[in-house]
Each structure stands twice: as structure tokens, then as C-alpha cells.
Design a protein around this motif. Structure first.
Motif, PDB file in Angstrom:
ATOM      1  N   MET A 123      82.210  28.674  27.602  1.00 35.92           N
ATOM      2  CA  MET A 123      81.449  28.323  26.525  1.00 35.92           C
ATOM      3  C   MET A 123      81.398  28.848  25.388  1.00 35.92           C
ATOM      4  N   ALA A 124      80.555  28.055  24.412  1.00 35.51           N
ATOM      5  CA  ALA A 124      80.833  27.914  22.851  1.00 35.51           C
ATOM      6  C   ALA A 124      80.252  28.935  22.298  1.00 35.51           C
ATOM      7  N   PHE A 125      80.763  29.440  20.817  1.00 34.84           N
ATOM      8  CA  PHE A 125      79.865  30.412  20.621  1.00 34.84           C
ATOM      9  C   PHE A 125      78.790  30.622  19.781  1.00 34.84           C
ATOM     10  N   ASP A 126      77.901  31.127  20.376  1.00 33.91           N
ATOM     11  CA  ASP A 126      76.503  30.759  19.484  1.00 33.91           C
ATOM     12  C   ASP A 126      75.660  32.755  19.057  1.00 33.91           C
ATOM     13  N   GLU A 127      74.564  32.513  18.572  1.00 38.94           N
ATOM     14  CA  GLU A 127      74.220  33.214  18.067  1.00 38.94           C
ATOM     15  C   GLU A 127      72.705  33.095  18.716  1.00 38.94           C
ATOM     16  N   CYS A 128      72.025  34.238  19.199  1.00 39.07           N
ATOM     17  CA  CYS A 128      70.481  34.096  19.987  1.00 39.07           C
ATOM     18  C   CYS A 128      70.121  34.988  19.860  1.00 39.07           C
ATOM     19  N   PRO A 129      69.067  35.109  18.893  1.00 41.89           N
ATOM     20  CA  PRO A 129      67.710  34.931  18.265  1.00 41.89           C
ATOM     21  C   PRO A 129      66.628  35.818  20.095  1.00 41.89           C
ATOM     22  N   ALA A 130      66.073  36.867  19.967  1.00 37.60           N
ATOM     23  CA  ALA A 130      65.435  37.941  20.795  1.00 37.60           C
ATOM     24  C   ALA A 130      63.663  36.730  20.470  1.00 37.60           C
ATOM     25  N   LEU A 131      63.459  36.888  20.880  1.00 36.06           N
ATOM     26  CA  LEU A 131      62.104  36.400  20.784  1.00 36.06           C
ATOM     27  C   LEU A 131      60.815  37.326  21.427  1.00 36.06           C
ATOM     28  N   PRO A 132      60.071  36.764  20.694  1.00 36.13           N
ATOM     29  CA  PRO A 132      58.860  35.942  19.486  1.00 36.13           C
ATOM     30  C   PRO A 132      60.259  36.284  18.809  1.00 36.13           C
ATOM     31  N   ALA A 133      60.071  35.401  17.927  1.00 31.32           N
ATOM     32  CA  ALA A 133      60.559  35.231  16.099  1.00 31.32           C
ATOM     33  C   ALA A 133      60.072  33.953  15.793  1.00 31.32           C
ATOM     34  N   GLU A 134      60.452  34.066  14.067  1.00 31.53           N
ATOM     35  CA  GLU A 134      59.516  32.598  12.965  1.00 31.53           C
ATOM     36  C   GLU A 134      59.983  31.746  14.015  1.00 31.53           C
ATOM     37  N   ARG A 135      59.182  30.558  13.491  1.00 33.26           N
ATOM     38  CA  ARG A 135      59.899  29.088  13.675  1.00 33.26           C
ATOM     39  C   ARG A 135      61.219  29.403  12.195  1.00 33.26           C
ATOM     40  N   GLU A 136      60.931  30.043  11.261  1.00 34.53           N
ATOM     41  CA  GLU A 136      62.616  29.504  10.762  1.00 34.53           C
ATOM     42  C   GLU A 136      63.723  30.483  10.770  1.00 34.53           C
ATOM     43  N   ARG A 137      63.503  31.396  11.758  1.00 30.99           N
ATOM     44  CA  ARG A 137      64.515  31.711  12.181  1.00 30.99           C
ATOM     45  C   ARG A 137      65.204  31.602  13.278  1.00 30.99           C
ATOM     46  N   VAL A 138      64.709  30.833  13.908  1.00 31.03           N
ATOM     47  CA  VAL A 138      65.163  30.716  14.960  1.00 31.03           C
ATOM     48  C   VAL A 138      65.706  29.008  14.641  1.00 31.03           C
ATOM     49  N   ALA A 139      64.976  28.351  13.231  1.00 32.68           N
ATOM     50  CA  ALA A 139      65.830  26.966  13.239  1.00 32.68           C
ATOM     51  C   ALA A 139      67.000  27.600  12.451  1.00 32.68           C
ATOM     52  N   SER A 140      67.390  28.384  11.789  1.00 32.60           N
ATOM     53  CA  SER A 140      68.219  28.986  11.145  1.00 32.60           C
ATOM     54  C   SER A 140      68.823  29.115  12.434  1.00 32.60           C
ATOM     55  N   SER A 141      69.286  30.034  12.896  1.00 28.48           N
ATOM     56  CA  SER A 141      70.253  30.442  14.081  1.00 28.48           C
ATOM     57  C   SER A 141      70.537  29.448  14.528  1.00 28.48           C
ATOM     58  N   MET A 142      69.180  28.472  14.767  1.00 28.40           N
ATOM     59  CA  MET A 142      69.830  26.920  15.978  1.00 28.40           C
ATOM     60  C   MET A 142      70.919  26.407  15.209  1.00 28.40           C
ATOM     61  N   ARG A 143      71.122  25.862  13.903  1.00 27.39           N
ATOM     62  CA  ARG A 143      71.813  25.403  13.221  1.00 27.39           C
ATOM     63  C   ARG A 143      72.671  25.637  12.620  1.00 27.39           C
ATOM     64  N   LEU A 144      73.119  27.109  12.753  1.00 25.01           N
ATOM     65  CA  LEU A 144      74.277  28.449  12.997  1.00 25.01           C
ATOM     66  C   LEU A 144      75.024  27.790  14.022  1.00 25.01           C
ATOM     67  N   SER A 145      74.088  27.816  15.308  1.00 23.05           N
ATOM     68  CA  SER A 145      75.068  27.841  16.356  1.00 23.05           C
ATOM     69  C   SER A 145      75.428  26.521  16.504  1.00 23.05           C
ATOM     70  N   MET A 146      74.810  25.396  15.895  1.00 21.78           N
ATOM     71  CA  MET A 146      75.204  24.023  16.022  1.00 21.78           C
ATOM     72  C   MET A 146      76.686  23.985  14.909  1.00 21.78           C
ATOM     73  N   ARG A 147      76.867  24.693  14.188  1.00 23.43           N
ATOM     74  CA  ARG A 147      77.558  24.788  13.983  1.00 23.43           C
ATOM     75  C   ARG A 147      78.936  25.727  13.747  1.00 23.43           C
ATOM     76  N   TRP A 148      78.257  26.505  14.556  1.00 25.05           N
ATOM     77  CA  TRP A 148      79.889  26.884  15.337  1.00 25.05           C
ATOM     78  C   TRP A 148      79.991  26.794  16.573  1.00 25.05           C
ATOM     79  N   ALA A 149      79.149  25.297  17.234  1.00 24.46           N
ATOM     80  CA  ALA A 149      79.316  25.100  18.614  1.00 24.46           C
ATOM     81  C   ALA A 149      80.870  23.513  18.089  1.00 24.46           C
ATOM     82  N   GLN A 150      80.689  23.590  16.796  1.00 25.19           N
ATOM     83  CA  GLN A 150      82.226  22.658  16.560  1.00 25.19           C
ATOM     84  C   GLN A 150      83.143  23.018  16.017  1.00 25.19           C
ATOM     85  N   ARG A 151      82.678  23.811  16.067  1.00 23.19           N
ATOM     86  CA  ARG A 151      84.253  24.819  15.609  1.00 23.19           C
ATOM     87  C   ARG A 151      84.308  25.027  16.821  1.00 23.19           C
ATOM     88  N   SER A 152      83.621  25.813  17.489  1.00 16.69           N
ATOM     89  CA  SER A 152      84.699  25.967  19.140  1.00 16.69           C
ATOM     90  C   SER A 152      84.987  24.599  19.928  1.00 16.69           C
TER      91      SER A 152
END
Length: 375
Positions: free
Chosen positions: A143-172
């Protein structure tokens, strides 16, 4: 055969059945993966797990890197030999456990620095290190390395976490390299937000993976919200690759996920519940600790072929649970794993026959009946 592949054999609505081929054997989908956190499915022998119908197990990168250590497992011949399981193993990336278990963690673009929950020692987990650990373990599906925020969370927090995970997906992907016979899965994030899920899926499709997971669900959002998300999230992922819903779940979660296009799932629930005296049956949940079972000579589930049901009475299972005997957790874990695999087998057959709706209605009707009346 050194290559891997995924073949769809049939669909019924969004539900799918097929097979993932790996050099270590075939995984029939939809598949439920028992969780072998620390290189063991708790209270079970590997051959017993196989007897229930499991084609693949899940191992935990986080737990194994801390104890006994990935380098040690590699020296001892890899995870398959170490735990005496010669069939496919999927390892998670460690990201979720770092977020949920580790102490004093620090998240940066590079990765996560954290203190072990075992002995307080300091560790760094990055996409590159996660790929290295999973390579040392020798797992078939990485599995690719990702970050997973607990829900519920603010949309901005979810969005920045997802984008970090996508950069990590490329590195994985870059760190995984070319490993014939092994598969790398990317993980879609984005919480319950349709736009963020689409953005994540687009990024993952651009990178290209052997399979795709729907991550960031079953983290506190509730079943209705999870199903709402699964009504659109799996369809954003490539149709010709396996789709894996991480960390799910209860029997009706599993059935609802398959109905919405999921091919693979894992959960600690069957074994964890077995150790606490809870059994899943075709007629719902049975608490074997309840006094009503103390004199009951009948089996837990008369339609089940596991040893707990074919060799022992409810009265015996009640007795060994009350007496804190180890066999209690062993028998109930085996039963629960058997029940989950029976569900998967039932769904595979029903999808192939184009009768999934019929099967699902019967499944829910049986569970709604409730347990057999007391004697």
C-alpha cells in the motif's frame, strides 16, 4: 508465473466478482482479508485461517517495523516464511496506525516522526521508508503511504491532507520501482467530499497503480455517510483494477460495500469479537456470555461448518468463555472468520449468477429474525 493480473468474471449492478492473480496464488473477489497485525491472526493457526476460505491475509507495517523489525523478518526469510503462510499477503503502509496509535508524532512534507507505543523509541516513516519496510517484509500487495485524518474534520483539513497523500502516492510509486510479481495500490482520500474524492482519483489515475483503495472511511463517520460516499467513490477508480475498502467492517458493512463496487476488505472485527464472546451468525449477533446459553445443547449456528458449530454446544462455549479458557477465543474467532468467508462465497456465487439482489434480501431477512428462541 511472475506477473500479477486482475480479471473481472461478472457484475450485477455495481457489484463485481473476479480474481486477482499473484505468484503466490489467486485471490477470489470480493475478498475479505483476515487481519494478521503482528504476523498472526489472533487465536488462529495459519492452516485454520486457510480452511475458512481466506485467500489473502493483511499484515501491519507499523506493528512489524517496531516488533520484531522489518530487517529481522527479512533475515529470517520474509513474512510468509516467518508466519508460515504461503499465500498472498497485503501489507498496509503504516500511515493509519501512526495517526491512531503513536505518541508525540510530528507530520511534515517529508513524512511522520513518532514515538513507538511499545517502548517510546523514536522512528521516522516516509513514503520511501514505508516502501522499503514492505519490500523487506516481502508482501505481495503493497500500500502507498498516506495520511488519514479522523472524521469529522474541516474541509480544508481534509483537502490539504488528501493533497499531501497524493504527493506521497507519487513518491511511493517512485520508491516502489519495478517489482514483477508484486502489486502497489494507491489510496484515494478526500473524506466524504465528492469533489475532493474526484481530485484524488484523478491524481492516482495519473500516477498509475495496480489497484486502488478507498481510504479514509470507517473512521467515525457512520454507516449511512460511508455508504453515501461509496455510492460515488469506487466508480471514480479504474474499472479494470481491484478496489479495496480499508478497515471494513461489520457483516452488513461488507455486503453494502460489495453492492457499491468494492472488491476487497479487511477488519479485525471477527477475531476481536470472538475474543470478547461475540459471535456473528446468519441470525444476527450472539453474545455467548449471556446466561441463556448455559444449558443449551444446540450449536451456535446450525448452518455453519466450523469446528465451534460442528463439535461444541452453546453451553460449552458459554462455559469456556465464563472460565476464561483460551479455547473460547480460538473457537469463536474461527467461527466468525468462517462466517465472514461464507458471506464472501455467497456473494461471489450470487453476483456470477446475476442474483445479488435476491441474495442480499435473504441475508438481511435472516439477520432480522434474531437468534433462535431460548430453550
Amino acid at each position: 508465473m511472475s506477473e500479477t493480473s486482475f480479471t473481472l468474471h461478472g457484475t450485477d449492478g455495481a457489484a463485481r466478482t473476479g480474481v486477482i492473480r499473484t505468484p503466490r496464488g489467486e485471490i477470489r473477489t470480493p475478498a475479505f482479508m483476515p487481519v494478521g497485525t503482528a504476523a498472526t491472526v489472533k487465536a488462529m493457526l495459519p492452516e485454520s485461517v486457510r480452511e475458512t476460505g481466506a485467500d489473502v491475509l493483511l499484515g501491519n507495517t507499523y506493528h512489524l517495523m517496531l516488533r520484531p523489525g522489518a530487517e529481522r523478518v527479512a533475515r529470517l526469510g520474509g513474512l510468509h516464511r516467518f508466519m508460515n503462510w504461503d499465500r498472498p499477503i497485503l501489507t498496509d503502509s503504516g500511515g493509519f496506525q501512526v495517526m491512531s496509535l503513536a505518541g508525540l508524532r510530528k507530520l511534515t512534507e517529508e513524512g511522520v516522526t513518532f514515538r513507538s507505543h511499545v517502548d517510546g523509541s523514536k522512528h521516522m516513516l516516509s513514503p520511501e521508508r514505508s516502501m522499503e519496510i514492505q519490500r523487506l517484509l516481502g508482501s505481495d500487495i503493497v500500500m502507498a503511504f498516506d495520511e488519514c485524518p479522523a472524521l469529522p474534520a474541516e474541509r480544508e483539513r481534509v483537502a490539504s491532507s488528501m493533497r499531501l497523500s497524493m504527493r506521497w502516492a507519487q513518491r511511493s510509486r517512485d520508491a516502489f520501482g519495478d517489482r514483477p510479481g508484486h502489486m502497489l495500490f494507491g489510496i484515494q482520500q478526500g473524506g466524504l467530499d465528492r469533489e475532493l474524492r474526484e481530485e484524488s482519483a484523478e491524481a492516482l489515475r495519473g500516477i498509475g497503480f495496480d489497484g486502488y483503495a478507498v481510504g479514509g472511511l470507517a473512521v467515525g463517520e457512520g454507516q449511512a455517510a460511508m455508504f453515501d460516499c461509496l455510492d460515488f467513490a469506487p466508480g471514480m477508480l479504474p474499472e479494470d483494477k481491484p478496489r479495496y475498502l480499508m478497515g471494513v467492517g461489520k457483516p452488513d458493512d461488507v455486503v453494502g460495500a460489495v453492492k457499491r463496487g468494492i472488491d476487497m476488505m479487511d477488519c479485525v472485527l471477527p477475531t476481536r469479537s470472538g475474543r470478547t464472546g461475540q459471535a456473528f451468525t446468519r441470525r444476527g449477533v450472539v453474545n455467548i456470555k449471556n446466561a441463556r446459553h448455559a444449558d443449551d445443547p444446540r450449536p451456535l449456528d446450525e448452518h455453519c461448518a466450523c469446528p465451534a458449530c460442528t463439535g461444541y454446544s452453546r453451553a460449552y462455549l458459554h462455559h469456556v468463555y465464563r472460565s476464561h479458557e483460551m479455547i473460547s477465543g480460538m473457537l469463536l474467532s474461527w467461527h466468525n472468520l468462517q462466517y465472514f468467508q461464507d458471506i464472501m462465497e455467497g456473494m461471489r456465487g450470487a453476483i456470477a449468477a446475476g442474483r445479488f439482489g435476491e441474495w442480499e434480501a435473504a441475508f438481511h431477512a435472516g439477520r432480522a429474525e434474531g437468534d433462535i428462541p431460548p430453550l
